[in-house]
Write a protein that holds these residues in place. Structure first.
Motif, mmCIF file in Angstrom:
data_model
loop_
_atom_site.group_PDB
_atom_site.id
_atom_site.type_symbol
_atom_site.label_atom_id
_atom_site.label_comp_id
_atom_site.label_asym_id
_atom_site.label_seq_id
_atom_site.Cartn_x
_atom_site.Cartn_y
_atom_site.Cartn_z
ATOM 1 N N THR A 47 30.002 -0.645 25.065
ATOM 2 C CA THR A 47 29.564 0.526 24.617
ATOM 3 C C THR A 47 29.480 0.150 23.008
ATOM 4 O O THR A 47 30.062 -0.402 22.445
ATOM 5 C CB THR A 47 30.919 1.610 24.578
ATOM 6 N N LYS A 48 28.149 0.765 22.468
ATOM 7 C CA LYS A 48 28.027 0.825 21.010
ATOM 8 C C LYS A 48 28.932 1.642 20.391
ATOM 9 O O LYS A 48 29.172 2.855 20.707
ATOM 10 C CB LYS A 48 26.340 1.026 20.742
ATOM 11 N N ALA A 49 29.685 1.020 19.483
ATOM 12 C CA ALA A 49 30.925 1.606 18.821
ATOM 13 C C ALA A 49 30.866 1.325 17.472
ATOM 14 O O ALA A 49 30.718 0.306 17.081
ATOM 15 C CB ALA A 49 32.111 1.307 19.663
ATOM 16 N N ALA A 84 24.833 6.046 24.981
ATOM 17 C CA ALA A 84 26.260 6.493 24.241
ATOM 18 C C ALA A 84 26.405 5.700 23.280
ATOM 19 O O ALA A 84 26.333 4.278 23.204
ATOM 20 C CB ALA A 84 27.289 6.355 25.532
ATOM 21 N N VAL A 85 26.782 6.504 22.282
ATOM 22 C CA VAL A 85 27.266 5.727 20.875
ATOM 23 C C VAL A 85 28.327 6.282 20.423
ATOM 24 O O VAL A 85 28.521 7.527 20.377
ATOM 25 C CB VAL A 85 26.215 5.944 19.628
ATOM 26 N N ALA A 86 29.532 5.513 20.349
ATOM 27 C CA ALA A 86 30.723 5.945 20.013
ATOM 28 C C ALA A 86 31.572 5.772 18.736
ATOM 29 O O ALA A 86 30.873 4.607 17.996
ATOM 30 C CB ALA A 86 31.912 5.431 21.191
ATOM 31 N N CYS A 87 32.566 6.222 18.452
ATOM 32 C CA CYS A 87 33.095 5.719 17.230
ATOM 33 C C CYS A 87 34.657 6.418 17.067
ATOM 34 O O CYS A 87 35.247 6.924 18.017
ATOM 35 C CB CYS A 87 32.373 6.409 16.127
ATOM 36 N N ASP A 88 35.395 5.657 16.217
ATOM 37 C CA ASP A 88 36.898 5.911 16.288
ATOM 38 C C ASP A 88 37.343 5.438 14.826
ATOM 39 O O ASP A 88 36.483 4.660 14.246
ATOM 40 C CB ASP A 88 37.707 5.294 17.363
ATOM 41 N N VAL A 89 38.470 5.948 14.446
ATOM 42 C CA VAL A 89 38.998 5.377 13.324
ATOM 43 C C VAL A 89 40.135 4.115 13.447
ATOM 44 O O VAL A 89 40.431 3.592 12.442
ATOM 45 C CB VAL A 89 39.858 6.492 12.392
ATOM 46 N N ASN A 90 40.312 3.883 14.734
ATOM 47 C CA ASN A 90 41.126 2.683 15.165
ATOM 48 C C ASN A 90 40.321 1.354 15.433
ATOM 49 O O ASN A 90 39.655 1.457 16.321
ATOM 50 C CB ASN A 90 41.983 3.008 16.345
ATOM 51 N N THR A 111 20.707 11.101 24.651
ATOM 52 C CA THR A 111 21.820 10.386 23.554
ATOM 53 C C THR A 111 23.011 11.253 23.624
ATOM 54 O O THR A 111 23.029 12.254 23.345
ATOM 55 C CB THR A 111 21.144 10.154 22.191
ATOM 56 N N VAL A 112 24.103 10.392 23.659
ATOM 57 C CA VAL A 112 25.448 11.191 23.833
ATOM 58 C C VAL A 112 26.179 10.489 22.735
ATOM 59 O O VAL A 112 26.474 9.262 22.698
ATOM 60 C CB VAL A 112 26.243 10.716 25.166
ATOM 61 N N ALA A 113 26.892 11.318 21.694
ATOM 62 C CA ALA A 113 27.774 10.763 20.728
ATOM 63 C C ALA A 113 29.250 10.951 21.093
ATOM 64 O O ALA A 113 29.583 12.136 21.438
ATOM 65 C CB ALA A 113 27.755 11.340 19.333
ATOM 66 N N VAL A 114 30.099 9.935 21.246
ATOM 67 C CA VAL A 114 31.347 10.023 21.891
ATOM 68 C C VAL A 114 32.396 9.964 20.797
ATOM 69 O O VAL A 114 32.211 8.618 20.003
ATOM 70 C CB VAL A 114 31.643 9.103 23.057
ATOM 71 N N ILE A 115 32.999 10.640 20.360
ATOM 72 C CA ILE A 115 33.965 10.618 19.048
ATOM 73 C C ILE A 115 35.265 10.479 19.719
ATOM 74 O O ILE A 115 35.933 11.755 20.141
ATOM 75 C CB ILE A 115 33.800 11.910 18.249
ATOM 76 N N GLY A 116 36.066 9.651 19.366
ATOM 77 C CA GLY A 116 37.307 9.405 19.806
ATOM 78 C C GLY A 116 37.365 8.224 21.089
ATOM 79 O O GLY A 116 36.759 8.621 21.917
ATOM 80 N N LEU A 117 37.984 7.033 20.723
ATOM 81 C CA LEU A 117 38.004 6.230 21.885
ATOM 82 C C LEU A 117 39.357 5.772 22.352
ATOM 83 O O LEU A 117 39.750 4.774 22.381
ATOM 84 C CB LEU A 117 37.304 4.728 21.186
ATOM 85 N N GLY A 118 40.250 6.611 22.396
ATOM 86 C CA GLY A 118 41.263 6.545 23.068
ATOM 87 C C GLY A 118 40.924 6.404 24.741
ATOM 88 O O GLY A 118 39.887 6.228 24.908
ATOM 89 N N VAL A 119 41.886 6.165 25.507
ATOM 90 C CA VAL A 119 41.557 5.913 26.980
ATOM 91 C C VAL A 119 40.588 6.840 27.539
ATOM 92 O O VAL A 119 39.390 6.484 28.175
ATOM 93 C CB VAL A 119 42.805 5.798 27.785
ATOM 94 N N LEU A 120 40.651 8.245 27.000
ATOM 95 C CA LEU A 120 39.831 9.159 27.745
ATOM 96 C C LEU A 120 38.353 9.068 26.976
ATOM 97 O O LEU A 120 37.293 9.238 27.855
ATOM 98 C CB LEU A 120 40.029 10.528 27.600
ATOM 99 N N GLY A 121 38.541 8.838 25.888
ATOM 100 C CA GLY A 121 37.182 8.477 25.088
ATOM 101 C C GLY A 121 36.368 7.331 25.602
ATOM 102 O O GLY A 121 34.936 7.319 26.003
#
Length: 330
Positions: free
Chosen positions: A190-192, A172-178, A148-158
């Motif tokens: 992506t689960k975000a 992968a579980v991701a998140c962003d403030v945008n 399980t990977v938490a990806v923090i930040g979903l700009g283009v690189l995220g």
């Protein structure tokens, strides 16, 4: 011959300028750019004058070009007509380079160029460096299928990191403030989650046991204080529980403070992937050719270099809907 380039003239000042292109020497090629891709984090830091070891103003930014060899020097392995990826021009005459990617033409050692696979457009190939950074980070992380990977930040690189971990067989579980970036990630599978306050509250319910890997792709030094809270708790007694690996995938202009006590108690493993290699860039173009991912999904628009000033202004906005932009030179 004359070439055209995007230049950063000073902090926040973007323009276009000409420079003289010399003939390719032994082992060199002259490439006519078709597309060049913006790396938003690095280039905006360069534009703000905050990039370490800066070139003198004015300079040509960018490090992602795809185009056609139009002339080859003695002993060069590429012939005219070859389609190649390269970082940028090795010589821009009177103009400095950081790293000379956004130009209409480039002189480059032929061993710095990579064949673009059949079926991959120059638009897609110009994305190879950004995708290569994400690919390199996923390999350095040591993540394995089923992790399980938490990806923090979903700009283009995220966005790309989430995709690369999925290709490795990770969850992968991701998140962003945008909110727009979160919606883009969801649309692409992506689960975000949207972070509206507490990061742990947004991600914690989805990874209650703690992630195997945290990929911090924010470039924001303050994020680590919150992100460490979702790392796995490791008991003090002997137990077959591996601590979380924290991958610092974003780039930073200077010091990155680490909250020692929190990291100590979690027995956190820190890793700092270093950009990407030539092999990484070649590999992601192979993935493109095989249908592993469609780079166009993360390219917000294709623009004329004449619009560069406007594009960089838009990308610099905190609430920008743009992930990245590719310049079209032909």
């Amino acid at each position: 011959m004359k070439a055209r380039a995007i230049v950063f003239r000073g902090p926040g000042v973007v323009g276009l300028d000409d420079f003289d292109v010399r003939e390719p020497g032994p082992g060199e090629v002259l490439v006519r750019a078709h597309h060049t891709c913006i790396s938003p984090g690095t280039e905006l830091r360069c534009l703000a004058g905050k990039q370490p070891n800066p070139a003198p103003w004015p300079f040509i930014p960018g490090y992602a070009m795809a185009g056609e060899v139009i002339e080859a020097g003695p002993g060069a392995r590429f012939e005219p007509g070859a389609m190649v990826y390269l970082n940028g021009t090795a010589d821009a005459g009177r103009l400095a380079r950081m790293w000379g990617g956004h130009a209409s033409h480039a002189i480059a050692p032929d061993d710095s160029c990579i064949d673009i696979p059949r079926g991959v457009s120059t638009l897609e190939a110009s994305f190879a460096h950004l995708a290569g950074i994400a690919y390199h980070g996923s390999i350095v992380s040591g993540a394995a299928p089923g992790d399980t990977v938490a990806v923090i930040g979903l700009g283009v690189l995220g966005q790309m990191c989430a995709r690369m971990y999925a290709l490795l067989g990770c969850r992968a579980v991701a998140c962003d403030v945008n909110a727009d970036r979160v919606q883009t990630a969801r649309r692409l599978g992506t689960k975000a989650e949207l972070v509206s306050g507490d990061l742990a509250a947004a991600l914690g319910p989805h990874i209650p046991e703690g992630p195997d890997v945290i990929a911090d792709v924010t470039g924001n030094a303050r994020v680590m204080n919150d992100a460490i809270r979702i790392a796995r708790d490791v008991p003090w007694e002997d137990a077959p529980i591996e601590p979380t690996t924290y991958v610092v995938q974003g780039s930073y202009p200077d010091v990155l403070p680490v909250p020692y006590q929190d990291a100590f108690l979690k027995q956190l493993v820190l890793k700092f992937p270093r950009d990407c290699t030539r092999g990484d860039r070649a590999r992601v173009m192979e993935l493109m050719a095989q249908g592993g991912f469609d780079a166009r999904s993360w390219i917000s628009s294709e623009e004329s270099p004449e619009n560069a000033e406007e594009i960089y202004r838009e990308l610099s906005k905190p609430d920008s809907k743009q992930l990245t932009v590719v310049f079209r030179w032909t």
